[in-house]
Design a protein around this motif. Structure first.
Motif, PDB file in Angstrom:
ATOM      1  N   VAL A   1    -110.700   9.312  44.830  1.00  0.00           N
ATOM      2  CA  VAL A   1    -110.527   8.830  43.458  1.00  0.00           C
ATOM      3  C   VAL A   1    -109.896   7.446  43.449  1.00  0.00           C
ATOM      4  CG1 VAL A   1    -109.289   9.227  41.294  1.00  0.00           C
ATOM      5  CG2 VAL A   1    -110.430  11.131  42.442  1.00  0.00           C
ATOM      6  N   LEU A   2    -108.840   7.256  44.234  1.00  0.00           N
ATOM      7  CA  LEU A   2    -108.180   5.954  44.262  1.00  0.00           C
ATOM      8  C   LEU A   2    -109.101   4.870  44.802  1.00  0.00           C
ATOM      9  CD1 LEU A   2    -104.566   6.831  45.475  1.00  0.00           C
ATOM     10  CD2 LEU A   2    -105.348   6.402  43.150  1.00  0.00           C
ATOM     11  N   MET A   3    -109.924   5.223  45.787  1.00  0.00           N
ATOM     12  CA  MET A   3    -110.835   4.230  46.346  1.00  0.00           C
ATOM     13  C   MET A   3    -111.897   3.819  45.330  1.00  0.00           C
ATOM     14  SD  MET A   3    -111.392   2.310  48.902  1.00  0.00           S
ATOM     15  CE  MET A   3    -110.363   3.056  50.161  1.00  0.00           C
ATOM     16  N   VAL A   4    -112.427   4.781  44.587  1.00  0.00           N
ATOM     17  CA  VAL A   4    -113.449   4.463  43.582  1.00  0.00           C
ATOM     18  C   VAL A   4    -112.912   3.498  42.540  1.00  0.00           C
ATOM     19  CG1 VAL A   4    -114.811   5.435  41.697  1.00  0.00           C
ATOM     20  CG2 VAL A   4    -114.765   6.587  43.908  1.00  0.00           C
ATOM     21  N   PHE A   5    -111.652   3.661  42.176  1.00  0.00           N
ATOM     22  CA  PHE A   5    -111.059   2.819  41.132  1.00  0.00           C
ATOM     23  C   PHE A   5    -110.131   1.752  41.710  1.00  0.00           C
ATOM     24  CE2 PHE A   5    -112.087   6.835  39.016  1.00  0.00           C
ATOM     25  CZ  PHE A   5    -112.846   6.361  37.950  1.00  0.00           C
ATOM     26  N   SER A   6    -110.426   1.312  42.945  1.00  0.00           N
ATOM     27  CA  SER A   6    -109.602   0.297  43.601  1.00  0.00           C
ATOM     28  C   SER A   6    -110.254  -1.075  43.506  1.00  0.00           C
ATOM     29  CB  SER A   6    -109.397   0.663  45.071  1.00  0.00           C
ATOM     30  OG  SER A   6    -110.618   0.510  45.784  1.00  0.00           O
ATOM     31  N   GLU A   7    -109.510  -2.083  43.951  1.00  0.00           N
ATOM     32  CA  GLU A   7    -110.028  -3.450  43.955  1.00  0.00           C
ATOM     33  C   GLU A   7    -111.159  -3.634  44.964  1.00  0.00           C
ATOM     34  OE1 GLU A   7    -106.698  -5.922  44.776  1.00  0.00           O
ATOM     35  OE2 GLU A   7    -106.052  -6.023  42.688  1.00  0.00           O
ATOM     36  N   ALA A   8    -111.270  -2.716  45.914  1.00  0.00           N
ATOM     37  CA  ALA A   8    -112.336  -2.842  46.894  1.00  0.00           C
ATOM     38  C   ALA A   8    -113.705  -2.527  46.303  1.00  0.00           C
ATOM     39  CB  ALA A   8    -112.065  -1.915  48.082  1.00  0.00           C
ATOM     40  N   VAL A   9    -113.740  -1.792  45.202  1.00  0.00           N
ATOM     41  CA  VAL A   9    -115.007  -1.384  44.595  1.00  0.00           C
ATOM     42  C   VAL A   9    -115.384  -2.270  43.416  1.00  0.00           C
ATOM     43  CG1 VAL A   9    -116.204   0.519  43.431  1.00  0.00           C
ATOM     44  CG2 VAL A   9    -114.739   0.991  45.397  1.00  0.00           C
ATOM     45  N   SER A  10    -114.419  -2.691  42.622  1.00  0.00           N
ATOM     46  CA  SER A  10    -114.727  -3.526  41.453  1.00  0.00           C
ATOM     47  C   SER A  10    -113.527  -4.414  41.126  1.00  0.00           C
ATOM     48  CB  SER A  10    -115.058  -2.650  40.236  1.00  0.00           C
ATOM     49  OG  SER A  10    -113.909  -1.957  39.785  1.00  0.00           O
ATOM     50  N   GLY A  11    -113.800  -5.459  40.340  1.00  0.00           N
ATOM     51  CA  GLY A  11    -112.718  -6.284  39.814  1.00  0.00           C
ATOM     52  C   GLY A  11    -112.380  -7.516  40.613  1.00  0.00           C
ATOM     53  N   THR A  12    -112.973  -7.706  41.805  1.00  0.00           N
ATOM     54  CA  THR A  12    -112.717  -8.899  42.616  1.00  0.00           C
ATOM     55  C   THR A  12    -114.035  -9.445  43.152  1.00  0.00           C
ATOM     56  OG1 THR A  12    -112.422  -7.604  44.650  1.00  0.00           O
ATOM     57  CG2 THR A  12    -110.448  -8.024  43.319  1.00  0.00           C
ATOM     58  N   PRO A  13    -114.077 -10.739  43.501  1.00  0.00           N
ATOM     59  CA  PRO A  13    -115.324 -11.313  44.019  1.00  0.00           C
ATOM     60  C   PRO A  13    -115.818 -10.653  45.301  1.00  0.00           C
ATOM     61  CG  PRO A  13    -113.804 -13.044  43.356  1.00  0.00           C
ATOM     62  CD  PRO A  13    -113.038 -11.764  43.299  1.00  0.00           C
ATOM     63  N   SER A  14    -114.912 -10.094  46.089  1.00  0.00           N
ATOM     64  CA  SER A  14    -115.305  -9.470  47.355  1.00  0.00           C
ATOM     65  C   SER A  14    -115.571  -7.976  47.238  1.00  0.00           C
ATOM     66  CB  SER A  14    -114.210  -9.691  48.408  1.00  0.00           C
ATOM     67  OG  SER A  14    -112.982  -9.119  47.980  1.00  0.00           O
ATOM     68  N   ALA A  15    -115.542  -7.428  46.013  1.00  0.00           N
ATOM     69  CA  ALA A  15    -115.720  -5.993  45.813  1.00  0.00           C
ATOM     70  C   ALA A  15    -117.185  -5.596  45.963  1.00  0.00           C
ATOM     71  CB  ALA A  15    -115.209  -5.590  44.431  1.00  0.00           C
ATOM     72  N   VAL A  16    -117.414  -4.296  46.033  1.00  0.00           N
ATOM     73  CA  VAL A  16    -118.788  -3.792  46.122  1.00  0.00           C
ATOM     74  C   VAL A  16    -119.569  -4.176  44.869  1.00  0.00           C
ATOM     75  CG1 VAL A  16    -120.207  -1.712  46.348  1.00  0.00           C
ATOM     76  CG2 VAL A  16    -118.022  -1.866  47.561  1.00  0.00           C
ATOM     77  N   PHE A  17    -118.925  -4.053  43.707  1.00  0.00           N
ATOM     78  CA  PHE A  17    -119.540  -4.447  42.436  1.00  0.00           C
ATOM     79  C   PHE A  17    -118.724  -5.602  41.847  1.00  0.00           C
ATOM     80  CE2 PHE A  17    -120.214   0.201  42.860  1.00  0.00           C
ATOM     81  CZ  PHE A  17    -121.592   0.199  43.010  1.00  0.00           C
ATOM     82  N   PRO A  18    -118.967  -6.832  42.299  1.00  0.00           N
ATOM     83  CA  PRO A  18    -118.131  -7.962  41.868  1.00  0.00           C
ATOM     84  C   PRO A  18    -118.272  -8.305  40.391  1.00  0.00           C
ATOM     85  CG  PRO A  18    -120.020  -8.725  43.141  1.00  0.00           C
ATOM     86  CD  PRO A  18    -120.025  -7.237  43.233  1.00  0.00           C
ATOM     87  N   ASN A  19    -119.385  -7.914  39.775  1.00  0.00           N
ATOM     88  CA  ASN A  19    -119.610  -8.250  38.372  1.00  0.00           C
ATOM     89  C   ASN A  19    -119.109  -7.181  37.411  1.00  0.00           C
ATOM     90  OD1 ASN A  19    -120.947 -10.670  39.089  1.00  0.00           O
ATOM     91  ND2 ASN A  19    -122.852  -9.540  39.437  1.00  0.00           N
TER      92      ASN A  19
END
Length: 538
Positions: free
Chosen positions: A463-481
C-alpha cells in the motif's frame, strides 16, 4: 544502438548459443527423477560447501546487483557505494543470525520453517502468498530488463517487437531450467554464472585500475569529473536528494536492503540443500566471501564507468545506467573493431546474459516450489500428495509462474519498473524477515502473530509503495504525469518494517490473552459444574 561491428555481434551470438546449450545439457543431466522430491528440492544435499556457497552467491547476486548497482555508482557515486556495501552486509547478517537455525528448521521451502511449530493450512497459504509477492516483482523486473539489455547488446532496433521476442526467449529458458533442473540443476547454473561473473569483473576492474596507473585516487578524481558532479560524487544525495526527508528515505532504503535481500525466499531456499549445520556454516562463509569480493569489484567498475564513459553518455543510453558496464567494456577495449575490443565486449555481454538467465531461473524455482509444496501438497492435499504428483505439479507451476511473469513483463516493458525491485525487497524486510525472526527465536510467537506478520507486513509495504513518490508525483516516478501519492518516500522500510514486527507481536499477545481468557472461562464453567454435582449429591 551500440557502437559494435558485425563481427563482434556474430561472436556474441555464438557465445550466447554456446552458453544456453551447455547450461541446458547440464540442467537436464543433473535433473531429478519424476518421483524424487528430495532431489528436486535439495539435490540430495550432495553439494560440497564450496559448491553450495557459490550457488548461494549466484542466487544472491541478481542482474539488478550487477547492472543497476553499477549504474547507480556510475551516476550517483557515494549513494551507490553505500548500496553495494549494504548488499554485502545483508548476507553477513543472514550468515550470523539465521543460516544455522534455518537449516535445522527447514526442509524444502519457507513454509516448512514457518509451519514447524504452527502447522495448518492457513500458515502454508500465507507462506505461498508472500513467496509469490516477493518473487514475482523481481521476475518481472529481470525479464523486462532482459528485453532492453539484449536488444542493446545485439544491436537490434529498440522497438516493442524486438524487446518482446527477447523477453519470451529468456522467459522460456528460465521455465526449462526450473522445471527440468530442480535445485541441483539450477545450482550448477548459478555456479557457472558466479565463476564467469567474478572472472570477467576481475578483468574489467584490473583494466580500469591499470588505466589510472593503479591509483584509486586518480580513478576517483576522474570519476568526479566524468560524472559532472565534482565533489558531490563522494557525498550522499545524488540519488534521492539532500533534504532531511531524503536522508531519512536513504537510511530507510539501506535498512531495507540489509534486512530484506538475504531473506528473500529464493535465497533462503538454498540453505536447505546443505548437508548439515557445519556444512551450511562453511557454505555461508564461501558465499559471503564471494559476494563481498564482487561488491568491491562493482565499486571499481562503476567508478570506472563514470570516469571513462561519463554520465552524459550513460544516461543517453539508459537513464538508470544499466548499460554502463557494457559501455565501459567498449571504452576499455581499445580501437574500434580490434581483437581486444571484440573479446572484452563479448565476455561482458556473456556475463550479462548468463546473469539474467540464472537470476530468473532461481526465482522461478522458488515460486514454483512454494506453489507445489505449500499450496498443493500441504494446503490442498493436507500432506497426502504422492511424490510423483507433487513433482508434476511443480513442473507445471514453473510453466504457470513463468507464463505470468512473461506476460506481465511484456505489458510493462515501456514502464520504469525498477520500483518493483524495491517492492520485493520491502516485502522481504517487512514480512519475511519478521516472520522468520519470530519463528526461530521467540517461543511466544503464535499462529495469529505469524499471519499478522506475513499479511500485515506485505500489505503495508504494498500500500505504501503504491502511494509513494516512486509511483507518482515526481518526474522520475512510474507515472510522472499523475500525482496520487501521500507517502513522502520512495522506500517503505522505515514504516513497513516496524509495522511487520509490531503486527506479529500484537497478534501473538492478543492470541495469548484470548487463550488465557478461554482457559479461565473453561475453568469457571468446570468449577460451576462441579459445584452443581456436589449440590445434587447432597
Amino acid at each position: 544502438m551500440t557502437d559494435v561491428d558485425s563481427g563482434s555481434q556474430a561472436i556474441v551470438l555464438v557465445l550466447f548459443t554456446a552458453l544456453v546449450t551447455v547450461t541446458l545439457m547440464m540442467c537436464v543431466m543433473a535433473g531429478p527423477e519424476r518421483d524424487d522430491l528430495t532431489n528436486f528440492y535439495t539435490g540430495y544435499r550432495s553439494l560440497t560447501p564450496l559448491k553450495n556457497g557459490l550457488a548461494i552467491a549466484g542466487d544472491y547476486i541478481s542482474a539488478a546487483t550487477v547492472l543497476s548497482t553499477t549504474g547507480i555508482i556510475a551516476l550517483a557515486g557515494y549513494d551507490g557505494y553505500v548500496l553495494a556495501v549494504s548488499t554485502a552486509l545483508s548476507l553477513v547478517l543472514l550468515m550470523f543470525l539465521m543460516a544455522e537455525p534455518l537449516r535445522n528448521a527447514g526442509k524444502f521451502t519457507m513454509g516448512d520453517v514457518l509451519a514447524r511449530n504452527m502447522p495448518g493450512r492457513a500458515v502454508r497459504i500465507a507462506a505461498c502468498v508472500v513467496t509469490l509477492a516477493a518473487t514475482l516483482p523481481f521476475l518481472v523486473v529481470q525479464l523486462s530488463g532482459a528485453g532492453s539489455l539484449l536488444t542493446f547488446i545485439l544491436d537490434m532496433p529498440h522497438g516493442a517487437g524486438a524487446r518482446t521476442a527477447c523477453i519470451v526467449i529468456v522467459g522460456c529458458l528460465m521455465i526449462i531450467y526450473a522445471a527440468l533442473g530442480g535445485m541441483r540443476g539450477t545450482a550448477l547454473l548459478q555456479m557457472i554464472k558466479i565463476v564467469i561473473l567474478l572472472g570477467t569483473s576481475v578483468v574489467v576492474a584490473a583494466l580500469v585500475l591499470n588505466r589510472f596507473d593503479w591509483s584509486p585516487g586518480e580513478l576517483v578524481r576522474a570519476a568526479q569529473q566524468g560524472s559532472g558532479t565534482g565533489p558531490a560524487f563522494l557525498q550522499q544525495g545524488l540519488q534521492l536528494g539532500t533534504s532531511f526527508g531524503d536522508r531519512l528515505d536513504f537510511i530507510g532504503l539501506q535498512i531495507t536492503v540489509v534486512l530484506g535481500v538475504a531473506c528473500l525466499p529464493h535465497i533462503t531456499m538454498r540453505l536447505y540443500s546443505a548437508q548439515d549445520v557445519p556444512a551450511v556454516r562453511r557454505s555461508m562463509s564461501w558465499a559471503v566471501g564471494t559476494v563481498t569480493t564482487f561488491c568491491l569489484l562493482v565499486i571499481i567498475v562503476g567508478t570506472g564507468a563514470a570516469a571513462l564513459v561519463g554520465s552524459r553518455s550513460i544516461i543517453a543510453a539508459d537513464p538508470h545506467g544499466r548499460t554502463s558496464v557494457l559501455m565501459l567494456s567498449q571504452a576499455l577495449g581499445g580501437a574500434h573493431a580490434s581483437a581486444g575490443a571484440t573479446i572484452l565486449y563479448s565476455a561482458v555481454a556473456g556475463m550479462v546474459f548468463i546473469t539474467l538467465l540464472s537470476s530468473v531461473a532461481g526465482m522461478t524455482l522458488a515460486a514454483a516450489s512454494s506453489l507445489a509444496h505449500d499450496l498443493f501438497a500441504h494446503a490442498a492435499r493436507r500432506g497426502q500428495a504422492e511424490p510423483r504428483t507433487e513433482m508434476t505439479v511443480a513442473a507445471w507451476t514453473s510453466v504457470a509462474v513463468g507464463t505470468v511473469a512473461i506476460t506481465l513483463a511484456t505489458l510493462v516493458q515501456n514502464w520504469d519498473v525498477g520500483v518493483l525491485t524495491t517492492l520485493a525487497i520491502c516485502i522481504g524486510a517487512s514480512a519475511v524477515a519478521p516472520a522468520l525472526t519470530y519463528s526461530l527465536f521467540w517461543r511466544g510467537f503464535t499462529r495469529t502473530g505469524l499471519l499478522a506478520t506475513l499479511y500485515g507486513g506485505a500489505s503495508c509495504a504494498l500500500v505504501l509503495m503504491v502511494f509513494s513518490e516512486a509511483v507518482s508525483g515526481t518526474p522520475s516516478a512510474v507515472f510522472p504525469n499523475a500525482d496520487f501519492h501521500w507517502f513522502p518516500m520512495q522506500s517503505t522500510g522505515l514504516v513497513s518494517i516496524p509495522f511487520g514486527y509490531l503486527a506479529g507481536w500484537l497478534g501473538s499477545r492478543l492470541d495469548h490473552g484470548r487463550r488465557a481468557a478461554d482457559s479461565r472461562e473453561s475453568r469457571r464453567l468446570y468449577d460451576e459444574g462441579e459445584a452443581r454435582l456436589l449440590a445434587a449429591a447432597e
